[in-house]
Design a protein around this motif. Structure first.
Motif, mmCIF file in Angstrom:
data_model
loop_
_atom_site.group_PDB
_atom_site.id
_atom_site.type_symbol
_atom_site.label_atom_id
_atom_site.label_comp_id
_atom_site.label_asym_id
_atom_site.label_seq_id
_atom_site.Cartn_x
_atom_site.Cartn_y
_atom_site.Cartn_z
ATOM 1 N N ALA A 196 0.830 -1.208 0.000
ATOM 2 C CA ALA A 196 0.000 0.000 0.000
ATOM 3 C C ALA A 196 0.866 1.259 0.000
ATOM 4 N N ALA B 133 4.028 2.796 -5.003
ATOM 5 C CA ALA B 133 3.848 2.026 -6.239
ATOM 6 C C ALA B 133 2.456 1.396 -6.277
ATOM 7 N N ASN C 99 -2.369 -5.603 2.569
ATOM 8 C CA ASN C 99 -1.125 -5.021 3.088
ATOM 9 C C ASN C 99 -0.845 -5.486 4.508
ATOM 10 N N ARG C 100 0.459 -5.579 4.822
ATOM 11 C CA ARG C 100 0.874 -5.985 6.179
ATOM 12 C C ARG C 100 0.200 -5.087 7.217
ATOM 13 N N THR C 101 0.277 -3.790 7.024
ATOM 14 C CA THR C 101 -0.445 -2.858 7.892
ATOM 15 C C THR C 101 -1.831 -2.688 7.277
ATOM 16 N N LYS D 6 -3.587 0.657 6.248
ATOM 17 C CA LYS D 6 -3.140 1.354 5.028
ATOM 18 C C LYS D 6 -3.839 0.798 3.792
HETATM 19 P P1 ATR Z 1 7.002 2.096 -2.589
HETATM 20 O O1 ATR Z 1 6.884 3.595 -2.608
HETATM 21 O O2 ATR Z 1 8.105 1.573 -3.475
HETATM 22 O O3 ATR Z 1 5.706 1.421 -2.850
HETATM 23 P P2 ATR Z 1 6.878 1.976 0.282
HETATM 24 O O4 ATR Z 1 6.001 3.166 0.277
HETATM 25 O O5 ATR Z 1 8.033 1.959 1.248
HETATM 26 O O6 ATR Z 1 7.525 1.692 -1.145
HETATM 27 O O7 ATR Z 1 5.972 0.667 0.519
HETATM 28 C C1 ATR Z 1 6.515 -0.568 0.805
HETATM 29 C C2 ATR Z 1 5.393 -1.603 0.916
HETATM 30 O O8 ATR Z 1 6.014 -2.869 1.178
HETATM 31 C C3 ATR Z 1 4.409 -1.351 2.055
HETATM 32 O O9 ATR Z 1 3.141 -1.768 1.638
HETATM 33 C C4 ATR Z 1 4.963 -2.250 3.173
HETATM 34 O O10 ATR Z 1 3.988 -2.681 4.115
HETATM 35 P P3 ATR Z 1 3.598 -1.762 5.407
HETATM 36 O O11 ATR Z 1 2.675 -0.698 4.896
HETATM 37 O O12 ATR Z 1 2.957 -2.677 6.347
HETATM 38 O O13 ATR Z 1 4.912 -1.195 5.902
HETATM 39 C C5 ATR Z 1 5.427 -3.419 2.353
HETATM 40 N N1 ATR Z 1 6.437 -4.236 3.047
HETATM 41 C C6 ATR Z 1 7.732 -3.915 3.285
HETATM 42 N N2 ATR Z 1 8.360 -4.926 3.929
HETATM 43 C C7 ATR Z 1 7.448 -5.917 4.100
HETATM 44 C C8 ATR Z 1 7.465 -7.226 4.693
HETATM 45 N N3 ATR Z 1 8.582 -7.714 5.248
HETATM 46 N N4 ATR Z 1 6.321 -7.957 4.684
HETATM 47 C C9 ATR Z 1 5.189 -7.475 4.107
HETATM 48 N N5 ATR Z 1 5.104 -6.263 3.530
HETATM 49 C C10 ATR Z 1 6.205 -5.476 3.534
#
Ligand code: ATR
Length: 273
Positions: A125, A128, A147-149, A152
């Motif tokens: 979320a 991208a 999404n993990r969170t 969001k």
């Molecule tokens: P971008 O702008 O490239 O999309 P970002 O805004 O940093 O990058 O988003 C990263 C995404 O990867 C988020 O949805 C994040 O989940 P959270 O919103 O819960 O942080 C997800 N993400 C990163 N590491 C993760 C992991 N180990 N397991 C699951 N989701 C992960």
């Protein structure tokens, strides 16, 4: 006279955009060059006004400038929805666009996959995911965002609902919704070097009619895409989103049809693959 283009960001040294656009300009025999410029958010306004004053053909924006630019340029409705700008054009004032979602759309469509009416599961979320969710919802796909969170995902799906159909859920719900999905898109950083074992789903979760697209291109064949192949699903690598977002920017700036294959080769060379 030579027309200058560029990408602004910080850090910027590893951007593949100069390779990609310069290869296209050479291929088409256009008197243009594309450079990377290190620009901080505080200096973005001055940099854009300066670029316009100096007759730049256009610029791309990357981290950490994409959101910052909204308060400076005239954003088109899609970029406004997404809340981020990756392409700036100087022909009429200073206009802002977002070609990330269209990059993903073309990467998928070139594999003969129809987006309109398809069920698309977007995992992640962040920025991208936001660009892809808005683009695909506008194109008539039914979007689920996991999404993990979870909050969001719910917030993003609410935003996207203003232009199309979208629902949100936690990442653990992937298994429950994947059976009804036509397209699965990884927009998280899971699987990216150095933690290449990470994946949002395994072969057991997938069905053979699924299209799996990973926006991670480092490595090119991620664990997720290996799992997709194991399941007999179609796997699409992430570098094409980069190529097509650049190609769309090129089209906006020049009105000229970009040489996709040349741009792809330049990106692959830059990735050292
Ligand atoms: P971008 O702008 O490239 O999309 P970002 O805004 O940093 O990058 O988003 C990263 C995404 O990867 C988020 O949805 C994040 O989940 P959270 O919103 O819960 O942080 C997800 N993400 C990163 N590491 C993760 C992991 N180990 N397991 C699951 N989701 C992960």
């Amino acid at each position: 006279m030579n027309t200058v283009y560029g990408v602004f960001g910080d850090p910027i040294a590893h951007s593949l955009s100069p390779n990609m656009h310069n290869a296209a300009f050479i291929e088409l025999d256009m008197d243009c060059t594309y450079h990377a410029f290190r620009v901080s958010p505080e200096n973005l306004k001055d940099a854009l006004l300066g670029a316009k004053a100096m007759g730049f053909g256009g610029v791309n924006l990357t981290v950490p400038l994409k959101q910052e630019a909204l308060s400076i340029v005239d954003a088109d409705p899609l970029a406004e929805n997404i809340g981020a700008i990756n392409t700036v054009d100087f022909k009429e004032g200073i206009t802002g666009h977002n070609t990330d979602g269209i990059g993903a759309k073309r990467a998928i469509e070139e594999k003969d996959v129809e987006i309109k009416g398809s069920n698309v599961l977007i995992v992640g979320a962040g920025g991208a995911a936001r660009a892809i969710a808005f683009q695909f919802a506008r194109d008539g796909a039914n979007i689920t965002i996991a999404n993990r969170t979870e909050q969001k995902a719910l917030d993003l799906s609410m935003d996207v609902s203003s232009v199309g159909i979208a629902t949100g859920c936690g990442i653990e719900s992937i298994k429950d919704v994947i059976d009804d999905c036509d397209i699965l898109i990884n927009c998280t950083t899971l699987g990216m070097k150095p933690k290449t074992e990470g994946t949002i789903a395994t072969a057991e979760d997938m069905h053979p009619d699924l299209i799996v697209f990973d926006i991670v291109y480092n490595p090119l064949e991620t664990r997720l895409l290996k799992e997709a192949k194991k399941a007999g699903a179609k796997a699409i690598t992430g570098e094409m989103m980069l190529v097509y977002q650049g190609a769309e920017a090129f089209r906006i700036w020049t009105g000229v049809e970009p040489p996709i294959e040349v741009m792809k080769q330049a990106v692959l060379e830059g990735l050292d693959i």
